[in-house]
Design an enzyme around this catalytic site. Structure first.
Site, PDB file in Angstrom:
ATOM      1  N   ASN A 134      98.618 -43.907  29.289  1.00  0.00           N
ATOM      2  CA  ASN A 134      99.191 -44.646  30.424  1.00  0.00           C
ATOM      3  C   ASN A 134     100.694 -44.912  30.265  1.00  0.00           C
ATOM      4  O   ASN A 134     101.434 -44.892  31.247  1.00  0.00           O
ATOM      5  CB  ASN A 134      98.422 -45.940  30.679  1.00  0.00           C
ATOM      6  CG  ASN A 134      98.445 -46.904  29.521  1.00  0.00           C
ATOM      7  OD1 ASN A 134      98.420 -46.491  28.363  1.00  0.00           O
ATOM      8  ND2 ASN A 134      98.469 -48.191  29.814  1.00  0.00           N
ATOM      9  N   GLY A 215      88.416 -48.947  20.555  1.00  0.00           N
ATOM     10  CA  GLY A 215      89.018 -49.817  19.560  1.00  0.00           C
ATOM     11  C   GLY A 215      88.004 -50.402  18.602  1.00  0.00           C
ATOM     12  O   GLY A 215      88.254 -50.514  17.392  1.00  0.00           O
ATOM     13  N   GLU A 232      95.595 -52.727  20.334  1.00  0.00           N
ATOM     14  CA  GLU A 232      95.995 -53.270  21.644  1.00  0.00           C
ATOM     15  C   GLU A 232      95.048 -52.629  22.644  1.00  0.00           C
ATOM     16  O   GLU A 232      95.115 -51.432  22.906  1.00  0.00           O
ATOM     17  CB  GLU A 232      97.459 -52.928  21.932  1.00  0.00           C
ATOM     18  CG  GLU A 232      98.063 -53.774  23.038  1.00  0.00           C
ATOM     19  CD  GLU A 232      97.779 -53.210  24.419  1.00  0.00           C
ATOM     20  OE1 GLU A 232      96.868 -53.758  25.091  1.00  0.00           O
ATOM     21  OE2 GLU A 232      98.433 -52.256  24.816  1.00  0.00           O
ATOM     22  N   CYS A 266      97.180 -52.163  31.028  1.00  0.00           N
ATOM     23  CA  CYS A 266      96.263 -53.179  30.517  1.00  0.00           C
ATOM     24  C   CYS A 266      96.727 -54.592  30.853  1.00  0.00           C
ATOM     25  O   CYS A 266      95.935 -55.531  30.790  1.00  0.00           O
ATOM     26  CB  CYS A 266      96.074 -53.026  29.017  1.00  0.00           C
ATOM     27  SG  CYS A 266      97.596 -52.854  28.097  1.00  0.00           S
ATOM     28  N   GLU A 435     102.381 -56.578  18.120  1.00  0.00           N
ATOM     29  CA  GLU A 435     103.402 -55.551  18.045  1.00  0.00           C
ATOM     30  C   GLU A 435     104.699 -56.112  18.615  1.00  0.00           C
ATOM     31  O   GLU A 435     104.713 -57.151  19.264  1.00  0.00           O
ATOM     32  CB  GLU A 435     102.963 -54.305  18.821  1.00  0.00           C
ATOM     33  CG  GLU A 435     101.705 -53.658  18.249  1.00  0.00           C
ATOM     34  CD  GLU A 435     101.282 -52.430  19.012  1.00  0.00           C
ATOM     35  OE1 GLU A 435     101.553 -51.316  18.514  1.00  0.00           O
ATOM     36  OE2 GLU A 435     100.680 -52.558  20.092  1.00  0.00           O
TER      37      GLU A 435
END
Length: 459
Positions: A134, A215, A232, A266, A435
């Site tokens: 994305n 994930g 993430e 997201c 992050e």
């Protein structure tokens, strides 16, 4: 021997194949890890100022090729040209910001009895970064830039559908003077290249951005080796509009809070929670804003929203929206391309599938609420906790609600979620770790404690 395979890269706006690239096998991953380990030793041995200089040079080279990178992103990901230019610029900025941290990655001196105690921050070694489709360029840089700055080597596996900008960035890194094999890009299928990267014992940490389902699996695989991981993951972010807010401003800003990148974000504010007393007024203002969004050729400067990434993603988004569902709909092109119109659904049960699952497309729901407590309850009624917005003129309310909403990134009277100089990450099923921001480099280091005795000889 691992079987060779190829990946076709499609233009999402035309469905045409724009490139075919070889896919990495498990054997390719093993070879890359070994080469990266040797390169990392040489990189870590450089003076910090030299590593910083090379990263700044990498940033300059990226800036020189910003338009080329942006056009490549338009072709492989269907991003609007304006967004793609921002993304290439963001990679440049991330490299610059990370370079500034190289010479400030300091340990501490801790007071102890009988000697001197210091901590050292040492690189992990080889880091695996698995980037999503994305936002292929910036999110790849989120992990790559600080990992390199902290003295690590990076193996970057881009998404199967969007490997082209990552491959080009690796070429630009070499052109900037970074050592060979320090940054390697390994396009490939997740079940082949991604799995091999996660399982490899020579990879010290995995940075993954993608679905919560994948994930969880990566975290379980890393647990077998006690391997570090940053995740993430998904989101279902609320956009809370109180009656005392500037309702006109909130309605004007709402469309692109979930339509940016065709909703494939997201952080998209796909649950619009509006206080009941201004609900109808908000919808009346929102309708023309949605209908005015220009959906079309992403290479056209006037386009606001491009296509979805793939046929499978288009089918997924369609599955959430009944043709006769009440709401507001914009327009989208017909014919080739993975197009879906901007869509806002009204009269939706807050527990309906479209209201609680991550659609990852240009679809939002509007749900009314009664008071502050009701807004907080609805905002937290999800397994996710990545981002969200709060619209109010009351500073006290903004602080109360910010403290009560379970999310890692909140904005008041704004939809801004990501800045490279502030930390980013989620609560609950939206991920683990942070992050970006001033602590990004430290996440790619081990802390070593050293005690030096200062006791004199016995008398």
């Amino acid at each position: 021997m691992s079987q060779q395979y190829e990946l076709d890269v499609l233009n999402p706006a035309t469905e045409e194949v724009v490139a075919t690239v070889p896919g990495a096998t498990a054997q390719d991953i093993d070879t890359a890890v070994r080469r990266a380990a040797r390169a990392q030793e040489r990189w870590a041995a450089l003076a910090p100022g030299e590593r910083a200089r090379l990263l700044r040079r990498f940033a300059v080279v990226v800036d020189e090729h910003r338009e080329e990178l942006a056009r490549l992103e338009v072709r492989e990901a269907g991003h609007t040209l304006g967004n793609a230019r921002w993304e290439a610029g963001n990679v440049r900025d991330l490299l610059d910001y990370a370079a500034g941290g190289v010479e400030r990655l300091t340990g501490r001196q801790i007071p102890v009895a009988g000697g001197l105690d210091v901590t050292l921050l040492e690189p992990l070694g080889v880091v695996g970064v698995i980037a999503p489709w994305n936002f292929p360029m910036p999110i790849a840089a989120w992990g790559t830039a600080p990992a390199l700055a902290a003295g690590n080597a990076v193996l970057l596996k881009p998404a199967e559908t969007t490997p082209l900008t990552a491959l080009r960035l690796a070429e630009l890194a070499l052109a900037a003077g970074l050592p060979e094999d320090l940054l390697q890009v390994l396009p490939g299928r997740g079940d082949i290249a991604g799995d091999a990267l996660v399982r490899h014992p020579g990879v010290a940490k995995i940075v993954f951005t993608g679905s919560t389902r994948v994930g969880r699996r990566i975290m379980a695989l890393c647990a077998d080796q006690v391997k570090r991981v940053t995740l993430e993951l998904g989101g279902k972010s609320p956009n809370i509009v109180f009656a005392d807010a500037d309702v006109e401003a909130a309605a004007a800003a709402a469309p692109m809070s979930f339509l940016d990148n065709s909703g494939q974000d997201c952080c998209a504010r796909t649950r619009i929670l509006v206080q009941r007393s201004v609900h109808d007024r908000f919808l009346a203002l929102l309708a023309p804003a949605i209908e005015s969004v220009i959906v079309g050729d992403p290479a056209d400067e006037k386009t606001d929203m491009g296509p979805l990434i793939s046929k499978s993603q288009l089918e997924r988004v369609r599955s959430y929206v009944d043709a006769d569902a009440p709401g507001i709909r914009g327009k989208a092109p017909e014919g080739p391309g993975f197009w879906f119109p901007p869509t806002v659904l009204t009269g939706v049960d807050p527990h309906a599938r479209v209201a609680v699952e991550e659609v990852f497309g240009p679809v939002a729901v509007v749900v009314p609420f009664d008071d502050e407590a009701d807004a907080i309850r609805l905002a937290n009624d999800t397994e996710y906790g990545l981002s969200g917005s709060i619209w109010t003129r009351d500073v006290g309310r903004a602080l109360r609600v910010s403290g009560a909403v379970k999310a890692g990134n909140l904005s008041v009277n704004s939809h801004s979620s990501v800045r490279y100089w502030t930390p980013f990450g989620g609560f609950r099923q939206s991920g683990i770790g942070r992050e970006l921001g001033p602590d990004a480099l430290a996440a790619f280091t081990e802390t070593k404690n050293v005690f030096i005795s200062m006791e004199g000889p016995a008398q």
